[in-house]
Write an enzyme that holds these catalytic residues in place. Structure first.
Site, PDB file in Angstrom:
ATOM      1  N   ALA A  49       0.818  -1.214   0.000  1.00 43.83           N
ATOM      2  CA  ALA A  49       0.000   0.000   0.000  1.00 43.83           C
ATOM      3  C   ALA A  49       0.856   1.269   0.000  1.00 43.83           C
ATOM      4  O   ALA A  49       0.322   2.365  -0.130  1.00 43.83           O
ATOM      5  CB  ALA A  49      -0.929   0.008   1.214  1.00 43.83           C
ATOM      6  N   CYS A  50       2.169   1.122   0.107  1.00 40.39           N
ATOM      7  CA  CYS A  50       3.081   2.263   0.213  1.00 40.39           C
ATOM      8  C   CYS A  50       3.788   2.510  -1.117  1.00 40.39           C
ATOM      9  O   CYS A  50       4.464   1.621  -1.643  1.00 40.39           O
ATOM     10  CB  CYS A  50       4.108   1.980   1.310  1.00 40.39           C
ATOM     11  SG  CYS A  50       5.453   3.162   1.406  1.00 40.39           S
ATOM     12  N   GLY A  51       3.647   3.726  -1.663  1.00 39.10           N
ATOM     13  CA  GLY A  51       4.292   4.065  -2.931  1.00 39.10           C
ATOM     14  C   GLY A  51       5.802   3.962  -2.863  1.00 39.10           C
ATOM     15  O   GLY A  51       6.439   3.490  -3.810  1.00 39.10           O
TER      16      GLY A  51
ATOM     17  N   ARG B 156       6.620   0.311  -3.080  1.00 37.72           N
ATOM     18  CA  ARG B 156       6.405  -0.204  -4.445  1.00 37.72           C
ATOM     19  C   ARG B 156       7.520   0.251  -5.379  1.00 37.72           C
ATOM     20  O   ARG B 156       8.025  -0.533  -6.188  1.00 37.72           O
ATOM     21  CB  ARG B 156       5.048   0.248  -4.985  1.00 37.72           C
ATOM     22  CG  ARG B 156       3.863  -0.436  -4.341  1.00 37.72           C
ATOM     23  CD  ARG B 156       2.561  -0.137  -5.071  1.00 37.72           C
ATOM     24  NE  ARG B 156       2.269   1.266  -5.242  1.00 37.72           N
ATOM     25  CZ  ARG B 156       1.569   2.013  -4.397  1.00 37.72           C
ATOM     26  NH1 ARG B 156       1.098   1.486  -3.275  1.00 37.72           N
ATOM     27  NH2 ARG B 156       1.329   3.292  -4.653  1.00 37.72           N
TER      28      ARG B 156
END
Length: 140
Positions: free
Chosen positions: A10-12, A15
């Site tokens: 869920a964390c850019g 990712r």
């Protein structure tokens, strides 16, 4: 090369870090640390290997940091590690471990410090920032 990423999908930043590892031709071991947190000793070792203090590895944003009173400067490393074990969301991310070192990859391009220079080409982060050029060289 072996690589392990403690990842939150869920964390850019997490990712982007994962994709930079893959851009270097490495398929890492991906540990979704919210589902499978590291053992206390493993977490303490990762923090130390990254050259951080335990407080420096705490995540404040989007966590129960304030509610748990973790801003208190009198709390020692043991108390902070206890909190991170109870609430893994308090562990800042992503941590990446390779034979070249351990880093908390914030910003995500910090991962380049511990990857071989084997990038497959350009890399642009989710926000549009170009990190690697077409030759796989870091843009400064």
């Amino acid at each position: 090369m072996d690589a392990t990423i403690y990842h939150n999908p869920a964390c850019g930043t997490s990712r982007n870090t994962l994709e930079m590892i893959r851009n270097a031709g490495i398929e890492p071991t991906v540990i979704e640390y919210l589902k499978t947190p590291p053992a206390r000793e493993e977490l303490a070792a990762m923090i130390a290997a990254a050259g951080l203090t335990v407080r420096g590895a705490l995540r404040e944003k989007g966590t129960p940091f304030e509610e748990m009173g973790l801003g208190n400067p009198d709390l020692d490393d043991e108390a902070l590690l206890d909190a991170m074990m109870r609430e893994p969301i308090l562990i800042n991310r992503p941590f990446v471990i390779t034979p070249l070192g351990t880093r908390l990859c914030r910003p995500s391009e910090v991962v380049l410090e511990i990857l071989p220079d084997t990038h497959k080409g350009a890399f642009t982060k989710e926000d549009g920032e170009m990190v690697l050029d077409a030759d796989g060289k870091r843009i400064i």
